[in-house]
Scaffold this motif. Structure first.
Motif, PDB file in Angstrom:
ATOM      1  N   GLY A   1       0.808  -1.208   0.000  1.00  0.00           N
ATOM      2  CA  GLY A   1       0.000   0.000   0.000  1.00  0.00           C
ATOM      3  C   GLY A   1       0.841   1.257   0.000  1.00  0.00           C
ATOM      4  N   VAL A   2       0.428   2.274  -0.780  1.00  0.00           N
ATOM      5  CA  VAL A   2       1.204   3.512  -0.946  1.00  0.00           C
ATOM      6  C   VAL A   2       0.275   4.722  -0.891  1.00  0.00           C
ATOM      7  CG1 VAL A   2       2.754   4.818  -2.458  1.00  0.00           C
ATOM      8  CG2 VAL A   2       2.842   2.306  -2.460  1.00  0.00           C
TER       9      VAL A   2
ATOM     10  N   ASN B   1       7.029  -9.065  -8.387  1.00  0.00           N
ATOM     11  CA  ASN B   1       6.708  -9.814  -7.175  1.00  0.00           C
ATOM     12  C   ASN B   1       5.308 -10.408  -7.189  1.00  0.00           C
ATOM     13  OD1 ASN B   1       9.171  -9.178  -5.362  1.00  0.00           O
ATOM     14  ND2 ASN B   1       8.553  -7.163  -6.151  1.00  0.00           N
ATOM     15  N   ASN B   2       4.647 -10.322  -8.335  1.00  0.00           N
ATOM     16  CA  ASN B   2       3.317 -10.890  -8.484  1.00  0.00           C
ATOM     17  C   ASN B   2       2.397 -10.422  -7.368  1.00  0.00           C
ATOM     18  OD1 ASN B   2       1.260 -12.464  -9.612  1.00  0.00           O
ATOM     19  ND2 ASN B   2       1.739 -14.200  -8.272  1.00  0.00           N
ATOM     20  N   CYS B   3       2.494  -9.142  -7.014  1.00  0.00           N
ATOM     21  CA  CYS B   3       1.676  -8.647  -5.909  1.00  0.00           C
ATOM     22  C   CYS B   3       0.839  -7.448  -6.360  1.00  0.00           C
ATOM     23  CB  CYS B   3       2.534  -8.275  -4.707  1.00  0.00           C
ATOM     24  SG  CYS B   3       3.410  -6.712  -4.848  1.00  0.00           S
ATOM     25  N   GLN B   4      -0.191  -7.204  -5.604  1.00  0.00           N
ATOM     26  CA  GLN B   4      -1.073  -6.072  -5.866  1.00  0.00           C
ATOM     27  C   GLN B   4      -0.557  -4.849  -5.128  1.00  0.00           C
ATOM     28  OE1 GLN B   4      -5.394  -6.770  -5.768  1.00  0.00           O
ATOM     29  NE2 GLN B   4      -5.513  -5.120  -4.263  1.00  0.00           N
ATOM     30  N   VAL B   5      -0.650  -3.689  -5.766  1.00  0.00           N
ATOM     31  CA  VAL B   5      -0.277  -2.424  -5.142  1.00  0.00           C
ATOM     32  C   VAL B   5      -1.524  -1.556  -5.051  1.00  0.00           C
ATOM     33  CG1 VAL B   5       1.133  -0.344  -5.293  1.00  0.00           C
ATOM     34  CG2 VAL B   5       2.077  -2.549  -6.032  1.00  0.00           C
TER      35      VAL B   5
ATOM     36  N   ARG C   1      -0.753  -5.164 -11.225  1.00  0.00           N
ATOM     37  CA  ARG C   1      -2.036  -4.977 -10.537  1.00  0.00           C
ATOM     38  C   ARG C   1      -1.921  -3.739  -9.653  1.00  0.00           C
ATOM     39  NH1 ARG C   1      -2.983  -9.843  -7.130  1.00  0.00           N
ATOM     40  NH2 ARG C   1      -0.779 -10.322  -7.415  1.00  0.00           N
ATOM     41  N   LEU C   2      -2.363  -2.615 -10.184  1.00  0.00           N
ATOM     42  CA  LEU C   2      -2.331  -1.344  -9.474  1.00  0.00           C
ATOM     43  C   LEU C   2      -3.777  -0.909  -9.234  1.00  0.00           C
ATOM     44  CD1 LEU C   2       0.387   0.535 -11.602  1.00  0.00           C
ATOM     45  CD2 LEU C   2       0.727  -0.977  -9.630  1.00  0.00           C
ATOM     46  N   ILE C   3      -4.142  -0.709  -7.965  1.00  0.00           N
ATOM     47  CA  ILE C   3      -5.528  -0.411  -7.612  1.00  0.00           C
ATOM     48  C   ILE C   3      -5.613   0.969  -6.976  1.00  0.00           C
ATOM     49  CG2 ILE C   3      -7.587  -1.192  -6.400  1.00  0.00           C
ATOM     50  CD1 ILE C   3      -6.544  -3.215  -8.440  1.00  0.00           C
ATOM     51  N   PRO C   4      -6.181   1.957  -7.674  1.00  0.00           N
ATOM     52  CA  PRO C   4      -6.347   3.287  -7.086  1.00  0.00           C
ATOM     53  C   PRO C   4      -7.466   3.290  -6.035  1.00  0.00           C
ATOM     54  CG  PRO C   4      -6.491   3.325  -9.504  1.00  0.00           C
ATOM     55  CD  PRO C   4      -6.644   1.911  -9.067  1.00  0.00           C
ATOM     56  N   HIS C   5      -7.149   3.819  -4.867  1.00  0.00           N
ATOM     57  CA  HIS C   5      -8.152   3.985  -3.813  1.00  0.00           C
ATOM     58  C   HIS C   5      -8.612   5.437  -3.801  1.00  0.00           C
ATOM     59  CE1 HIS C   5      -7.470   0.214  -1.157  1.00  0.00           C
ATOM     60  NE2 HIS C   5      -7.168  -0.041  -2.417  1.00  0.00           N
TER      61      HIS C   5
ATOM     62  N   ASP D   1     -15.142   4.955 -12.246  1.00  0.00           N
ATOM     63  CA  ASP D   1     -14.070   4.354 -13.028  1.00  0.00           C
ATOM     64  C   ASP D   1     -13.896   2.886 -12.643  1.00  0.00           C
ATOM     65  OD1 ASP D   1     -11.075   3.625 -13.544  1.00  0.00           O
ATOM     66  OD2 ASP D   1     -11.410   5.446 -14.715  1.00  0.00           O
ATOM     67  N   GLU D   2     -13.776   2.029 -13.634  1.00  0.00           N
ATOM     68  CA  GLU D   2     -13.704   0.586 -13.369  1.00  0.00           C
ATOM     69  C   GLU D   2     -12.440   0.173 -12.621  1.00  0.00           C
ATOM     70  OE1 GLU D   2     -11.553  -0.637 -17.605  1.00  0.00           O
ATOM     71  OE2 GLU D   2     -13.533  -1.444 -17.102  1.00  0.00           O
ATOM     72  N   SER D   3     -11.427   1.036 -12.591  1.00  0.00           N
ATOM     73  CA  SER D   3     -10.160   0.677 -11.954  1.00  0.00           C
ATOM     74  C   SER D   3     -10.126   0.972 -10.463  1.00  0.00           C
ATOM     75  CB  SER D   3      -9.005   1.447 -12.613  1.00  0.00           C
ATOM     76  OG  SER D   3      -8.937   1.197 -13.993  1.00  0.00           O
ATOM     77  N   THR D   4     -11.023   1.821  -9.978  1.00  0.00           N
ATOM     78  CA  THR D   4     -10.896   2.351  -8.624  1.00  0.00           C
ATOM     79  C   THR D   4     -11.664   1.545  -7.589  1.00  0.00           C
ATOM     80  OG1 THR D   4     -12.792   3.849  -8.835  1.00  0.00           O
ATOM     81  CG2 THR D   4     -10.641   4.684  -9.560  1.00  0.00           C
ATOM     82  N   VAL D   5     -11.281   1.782  -6.320  1.00  0.00           N
ATOM     83  CA  VAL D   5     -11.973   1.178  -5.188  1.00  0.00           C
ATOM     84  C   VAL D   5     -12.300   2.277  -4.181  1.00  0.00           C
ATOM     85  CG1 VAL D   5     -11.682  -0.334  -3.175  1.00  0.00           C
ATOM     86  CG2 VAL D   5     -10.985  -1.129  -5.429  1.00  0.00           C
ATOM     87  N   LEU D   6     -13.498   2.242  -3.634  1.00  0.00           N
ATOM     88  CA  LEU D   6     -13.933   3.194  -2.615  1.00  0.00           C
ATOM     89  C   LEU D   6     -13.140   2.971  -1.333  1.00  0.00           C
ATOM     90  CD1 LEU D   6     -15.888   5.306  -1.434  1.00  0.00           C
ATOM     91  CD2 LEU D   6     -17.520   3.443  -1.055  1.00  0.00           C
ATOM     92  N   SER D   7     -12.552   4.043  -0.793  1.00  0.00           N
ATOM     93  CA  SER D   7     -11.654   3.890   0.354  1.00  0.00           C
ATOM     94  C   SER D   7     -11.553   5.223   1.094  1.00  0.00           C
ATOM     95  CB  SER D   7     -10.281   3.433  -0.168  1.00  0.00           C
ATOM     96  OG  SER D   7      -9.373   3.206   0.879  1.00  0.00           O
TER      97      SER D   7
END
Length: 578
Positions: A238-239, A260-264, A295-299, A437-443
């Protein structure tokens, strides 16, 4: 016989599918059946066609301290939140040496950066841990009503490994990085959902220093990330950042994710309208990076970054007036008695505005065209006519006098709303666009943080009551989409596939809601944290029942006494039945 059956509900199942009439049965903490239920329940609830949804999943809570003493993680449970994630923004309380100096150092950062009263943390946090796994054990041992998950915070890791060098943001050596990676690896193996770091200068300590880790170089950031890769990418990175050099930041995040096959997960933050092109470019970057395997997920937030200003809060328009200074140390009752005196009011209002030459602070002190009466019910999308300047003009008084009297209302608990970042357009159009936006997550609820100026734990309630039902200044969202945003989507973005939808085999975390009656209450400062610590509390009406792991924890706004919540250890896979 089922443990619980809810009949005649309007089911919004979290998948985005259309709502439908039906029943739901619970057994052993799981959803046992959905649709038409023939069998009986030990307890039955007639939903009377009210909404039945999954419980809300809050992925940005800062409850690291409060989760060790408050079973409800209030006000989370008041707003239907059944799962919350802490360890956000790189701040937290483990690992930590067992010394007063080390404890004080982490508390000071949390108090300064997240506005959580240090007195409450000193009183409430018991420090019966040193390592991160020991912290998880301590959290797990405490009875709780809702589920909590934790992430390993960079600030605590860095100061644990580097001491004052870490606090002072000195460059980490390869040995330092290796030790930090070991701690993160150990934490994730013990059940942490990931690791978080902060790279924003908004997170500043009382020593006017950026918090530890803010200026970490790529060797440190990627070195820690490799620990996640060595575990098969099972942890999330997380950033939060100011994005001054957004292309460089996004590039290393993309490489970290792919290698690293990880989600950011990253906070997509903007201040002014001129930042909007950069936000759009970042969203484009995310989509292109996905094609490369990242896998980059904008919050994103549902509200602008905002402050709630009040006499008892951390700051308000009269905080720096010389005649208010002596009142700031009084109790609420004593201060209110003084503020009501005509001569005190006259003296404060007669002062020249103590402007500082800083746009942000000067807006709080005298920018009344950008300060608003929050109102009842609270209005988080005010227009120009709602500004204190406009209302004062209509009332024939000065903005200062109108503001003073507004804050004296409700027994001295009146609230001024300051949407400080992300509201240059004068409405919620930018927030709505980000949420769509389909890329984002509510946070970004900051549920347990910014106690003296904020209560965005109430966002899930606003999403249904306002964005779906009441909004008149722009796009209204489809009910089914909003439920999915804060159940399925939030759960999946932190690796939780066992909750967030109403399907057989999933966790029985539920909200039964009177949609027509759902409403935010007016926020106010209360003094119920340990040691009498203050916080801005905002309740809600319309939640008929909230269920966690099959047990009703809240009924008509009251805690039932049930504590079925648990610590989440690591990512959770979906049950086969789902």
């Amino acid at each position: 016989m089922y443990d619980l059956v809810i009949r005649n509900a309007t089911i919004v199942d979290g998948t985005g599918a259309a709502a439908y009439r039906g029943d739901l049965a619970v057994e052993d903490g799981k959803i046992a059946a959905v649709g038409r239920i023939e069998g009986e329940g030990k307890r039955e609830i007639d939903a009377k066609e009210h909404l039945l949804t999954p419980g809300w999943v809050d992925v940005h809570s800062h409850m690291d301290g409060q989760a060790t003493w408050d079973p409800l993680c209030s006000p989370a449970a008041d707003h239907g939140i059944t799962t919350l994630i802490m360890g956000n923004c790189g701040v937290g309380f483990a690992p930590c040496e067992k010394t007063d100096y080390a404890h004080d150092r982490l508390i000071a950062v949390m108090e300064d950066v997240e506005d959580i009263p240090g007195t409450a943390l000193h009183e409430g946090v018991k420090w019966n841990w040193e390592s991160f796994p020991e912290y998880l054990d301590a959290v797990e041992a405490y009875p709780r009503a809702i589920d909590v998950g934790a992430q390993v915070p960079h600030c605590a890791v860095r100061t644990y490994v580097m001491g004052d060098r870490g606090k002072d943001n000195k460059q980490a050596t390869p040995d330092d990085v290796a030790k930090m990676a070991d701690i993160v690896r150990e934490g994730i193996r013990a059940g942490a959902l990931g690791f978080t770091t902060s790279r924003t200068e908004l997170h500043t300590t009382r020593e006017d220093q950026a918090m530890p880790g803010t200026y970490a170089d790529e060797d440190e950031l990627l070195g820690i990330g490799r620990a996640i890769g060595e575990l098969g990418g099972s942890g999330i990175y997380g950033v939060v950042s100011d994005w001054d050099n957004w292309e460089e930041e996004m590039d290393w995040m993309k490489r970290l994710s792919i290698e690293n096959n990880c989600q950011v997960n990253f906070v997509l933050f903007f201040r002014e309208e001129e930042d909007w092109p950069r936000v759009k470019q970042q969203l484009d970057f995310v989509r292109k990076a996905r094609d490369e395997g990242a896998r980059l997920i904008p919050h994103v937030g549902a509200r602008p970054v905002n402050l709630l200003l009040s006499w008892d809060g951390t700051i308000h328009p009269f905080s720096f007036h010389s005649h208010f200074g002596p009142l700031s140390i009084l109790s609420h009752e004593e201060r209110l008695a003084e503020l009501r005196k005509p001569e005190v009011k006259a003296a404060i209002l007669a002062e020249d505005l103590p402007l500082m030459g800083d746009d942000f602070m000067d807006t709080i002190i005298g920018g009344y065209d950008k300060l608003y009466d929050l109102g009842t019910p609270p209005n988080y999308e005010p227009g120009p006519q709602d500004s204190i300047a406009a209302k004062a003009s209509a009332a024939g008084v000065t903005p200062q006098e109108f503001c003073y009297d507004l804050m004296l209302s409700n027994n001295g608990k009146g609230v001024v709303y300051f949407p400080c970042f992300g509201y240059s357009s004068g409405d919620l159009s930018r927030q709505a666009e980000l949420l769509q936006d389909e890329s984002t997550v509510l946070s970004l609820a900051d549920t347990g943080a910014h106690c003296g100026v904020l209560c965005d734990a109430s966002v899930p309630t606003q999403m249904l009551s306002y964005y779906v039902r009441d909004r008149e200044r722009g796009h209204r969202f489809r009910l089914e989409d909003v439920v999915k945003m804060q159940t399925h989507d939030t759960a999946r973005c932190v690796g939780l596939e066992d909750r967030g939808t109403l399907q057989v085999g999933m966790k029985a975390d539920l909200n039964l809601i009177d949609f027509d009656a759902l409403q935010l209450e007016t926020p106010e400062i209360v003094f119920d944290l340990p040691a009498g610590g203050r916080r801005m509390f905002q309740g809600a009406r319309g939640y008929l029942a909230t269920v966690v792991n099959g047990e009703v924890i809240m009924e008509n706004g009251k805690h039932t006494g049930a504590v079925p919540g648990a610590l989440i250890r690591g990512p959770q896979t979906a049950p086969k039945a789902a």
